[in-house]
Motif scaffolding. Structure first.
Motif, PDB file in Angstrom:
ATOM      1  N   ILE A 181       1.328  11.761 -13.007  1.00 53.77           N
ATOM      2  CA  ILE A 181       0.551  12.693 -12.177  1.00 53.77           C
ATOM      3  C   ILE A 181      -0.861  12.174 -11.960  1.00 53.77           C
ATOM      4  N   GLU A 182      -1.479  11.643 -13.010  1.00 52.68           N
ATOM      5  CA  GLU A 182      -2.838  11.108 -12.881  1.00 52.68           C
ATOM      6  C   GLU A 182      -2.880   9.910 -11.931  1.00 52.68           C
ATOM      7  N   LEU A 183      -1.859   9.063 -11.974  1.00 49.72           N
ATOM      8  CA  LEU A 183      -1.796   7.937 -11.040  1.00 49.72           C
ATOM      9  C   LEU A 183      -1.671   8.444  -9.608  1.00 49.72           C
ATOM     10  N   LEU A 184      -0.801   9.435  -9.383  1.00 57.53           N
ATOM     11  CA  LEU A 184      -0.632   9.985  -8.041  1.00 57.53           C
ATOM     12  C   LEU A 184      -1.922  10.636  -7.544  1.00 57.53           C
ATOM     13  N   LYS A 185      -2.646  11.311  -8.435  1.00 56.31           N
ATOM     14  CA  LYS A 185      -3.932  11.900  -8.056  1.00 56.31           C
ATOM     15  C   LYS A 185      -4.954  10.816  -7.735  1.00 56.31           C
ATOM     16  N   GLN A 238       3.195  -7.005 -12.360  1.00 58.26           N
ATOM     17  CA  GLN A 238       1.956  -6.270 -12.130  1.00 58.26           C
ATOM     18  C   GLN A 238       2.260  -4.800 -11.820  1.00 58.26           C
ATOM     19  N   PRO A 239       2.766  -4.060 -12.806  1.00 57.22           N
ATOM     20  CA  PRO A 239       3.063  -2.653 -12.530  1.00 57.22           C
ATOM     21  C   PRO A 239       1.771  -1.855 -12.348  1.00 57.22           C
ATOM     22  N   ASP A 240       1.882  -0.811 -11.574  1.00 56.39           N
ATOM     23  CA  ASP A 240       0.742   0.081 -11.378  1.00 56.39           C
ATOM     24  C   ASP A 240       0.523   0.963 -12.601  1.00 56.39           C
ATOM     25  N   LEU A 241       1.590   1.163 -13.364  1.00 64.43           N
ATOM     26  CA  LEU A 241       1.524   2.014 -14.550  1.00 64.43           C
ATOM     27  C   LEU A 241       2.596   1.557 -15.529  1.00 64.43           C
ATOM     28  N   VAL A 242       2.241   1.525 -16.809  1.00 63.88           N
ATOM     29  CA  VAL A 242       3.206   1.220 -17.860  1.00 63.88           C
ATOM     30  C   VAL A 242       3.328   2.451 -18.744  1.00 63.88           C
ATOM     31  N   LEU A 243       4.548   2.947 -18.877  1.00 60.16           N
ATOM     32  CA  LEU A 243       4.818   4.086 -19.745  1.00 60.16           C
ATOM     33  C   LEU A 243       5.541   3.576 -20.984  1.00 60.16           C
ATOM     34  N   ASN A 244       4.886   3.639 -22.135  1.00 58.90           N
ATOM     35  CA  ASN A 244       5.509   3.210 -23.381  1.00 58.90           C
ATOM     36  C   ASN A 244       6.174   4.426 -24.001  1.00 58.90           C
ATOM     37  N   THR A 245       7.471   4.550 -23.783  1.00 56.29           N
ATOM     38  CA  THR A 245       8.174   5.757 -24.211  1.00 56.29           C
ATOM     39  C   THR A 245       8.473   5.778 -25.705  1.00 56.29           C
ATOM     40  N   GLU A 304       0.816  -1.218   0.000  1.00 58.18           N
ATOM     41  CA  GLU A 304       0.000   0.000   0.000  1.00 58.18           C
ATOM     42  C   GLU A 304       0.851   1.270   0.000  1.00 58.18           C
ATOM     43  N   ARG A 305       2.143   1.134   0.289  1.00 57.55           N
ATOM     44  CA  ARG A 305       3.040   2.295   0.335  1.00 57.55           C
ATOM     45  C   ARG A 305       3.999   2.340  -0.850  1.00 57.55           C
ATOM     46  N   THR A 306       3.782   1.467  -1.839  1.00 55.46           N
ATOM     47  CA  THR A 306       4.668   1.443  -2.998  1.00 55.46           C
ATOM     48  C   THR A 306       3.872   1.480  -4.302  1.00 55.46           C
ATOM     49  N   MET A 307       4.522   1.922  -5.352  1.00 53.42           N
ATOM     50  CA  MET A 307       3.966   1.876  -6.702  1.00 53.42           C
ATOM     51  C   MET A 307       5.080   1.453  -7.639  1.00 53.42           C
ATOM     52  N   THR A 308       4.721   0.665  -8.614  1.00 53.34           N
ATOM     53  CA  THR A 308       5.693   0.254  -9.622  1.00 53.34           C
ATOM     54  C   THR A 308       5.305   0.900 -10.943  1.00 53.34           C
ATOM     55  N   VAL A 309       6.230   1.672 -11.500  1.00 52.24           N
ATOM     56  CA  VAL A 309       6.033   2.289 -12.810  1.00 52.24           C
ATOM     57  C   VAL A 309       7.047   1.643 -13.748  1.00 52.24           C
ATOM     58  N   TYR A 310       6.527   0.959 -14.753  1.00 52.32           N
ATOM     59  CA  TYR A 310       7.379   0.281 -15.727  1.00 52.32           C
ATOM     60  C   TYR A 310       7.569   1.194 -16.929  1.00 52.32           C
ATOM     61  N   VAL A 311       8.795   1.632 -17.134  1.00 53.23           N
ATOM     62  CA  VAL A 311       9.133   2.464 -18.291  1.00 53.23           C
ATOM     63  C   VAL A 311       9.530   1.503 -19.406  1.00 53.23           C
ATOM     64  N   ASP A 312       8.595   1.270 -20.310  1.00 52.28           N
ATOM     65  CA  ASP A 312       8.753   0.298 -21.383  1.00 52.28           C
ATOM     66  C   ASP A 312       9.380   0.974 -22.597  1.00 52.28           C
ATOM     67  N   ALA A 313      10.592   0.567 -22.929  1.00 53.72           N
ATOM     68  CA  ALA A 313      11.289   1.115 -24.095  1.00 53.72           C
ATOM     69  C   ALA A 313      12.096  -0.007 -24.736  1.00 53.72           C
ATOM     70  N   PRO A 314      11.976  -0.179 -26.043  1.00 54.16           N
ATOM     71  CA  PRO A 314      12.775  -1.206 -26.706  1.00 54.16           C
ATOM     72  C   PRO A 314      14.271  -0.917 -26.561  1.00 54.16           C
ATOM     73  N   LEU A 315      15.062  -1.976 -26.579  1.00 53.75           N
ATOM     74  CA  LEU A 315      16.511  -1.842 -26.417  1.00 53.75           C
ATOM     75  C   LEU A 315      17.097  -0.854 -27.420  1.00 53.75           C
ATOM     76  N   GLU A 316      16.644  -0.915 -28.663  1.00 54.63           N
ATOM     77  CA  GLU A 316      17.168  -0.014 -29.698  1.00 54.63           C
ATOM     78  C   GLU A 316      16.907   1.456 -29.344  1.00 54.63           C
ATOM     79  N   CYS A 326       3.968  11.064 -20.648  1.00 51.27           N
ATOM     80  CA  CYS A 326       4.363  10.163 -19.568  1.00 51.27           C
ATOM     81  C   CYS A 326       4.249  10.853 -18.212  1.00 51.27           C
ATOM     82  N   ILE A 327       4.689  12.083 -18.145  1.00 50.24           N
ATOM     83  CA  ILE A 327       4.581  12.846 -16.899  1.00 50.24           C
ATOM     84  C   ILE A 327       3.123  12.981 -16.489  1.00 50.24           C
TER      85      ILE A 327
END
Length: 84
Positions: A74-78, A54-61, A8-20, A69-70
């Motif tokens: 922010i929306e997740l934190l809200k 099971q990330p709380d948010l996935v950011l596909n950069t 309940e005190r943590t969040m996982t944000v997965y920054v998804d970016a291909p290796l290239e 992404c920002i």
């Protein structure tokens, strides 16, 4: 970390970016160093990177801008009532 301090005190944000894409955004040349064997522990290039199950948010950069992404963070934190 979640097991230590509580899910309940943590969040996982997965920054998804291909290796290239990571390689093209690498101003210090870490990925090139990993390919040459000088940084064997670099996640995703020199060592295995484990994608969060099971990330709380996935950011596909590759598809979203920095600003988008920002806004998602922010929306997740809200939504979690951590900010207004």
């Amino acid at each position: 970390a979640a097991e230590l301090i509580g899910r309940e005190r943590t969040m996982t944000v997965y920054v998804d970016a291909p290796l290239e894409l990571c390689q093209s955004r690498d101003p210090r040349g870490h990925y090139l160093q990993a390919q040459n064997g000088h940084l064997p522990a670099l996640p995703g290039a020199g060592s295995i990177y484990e994608v969060p199950q099971q990330p709380d948010l996935v950011l596909n950069t590759a598809q979203a801008s920095i600003e988008e992404c920002i806004e998602q963070v922010i929306e997740l934190l809200k939504a979690r009532k951590l900010i207004r």
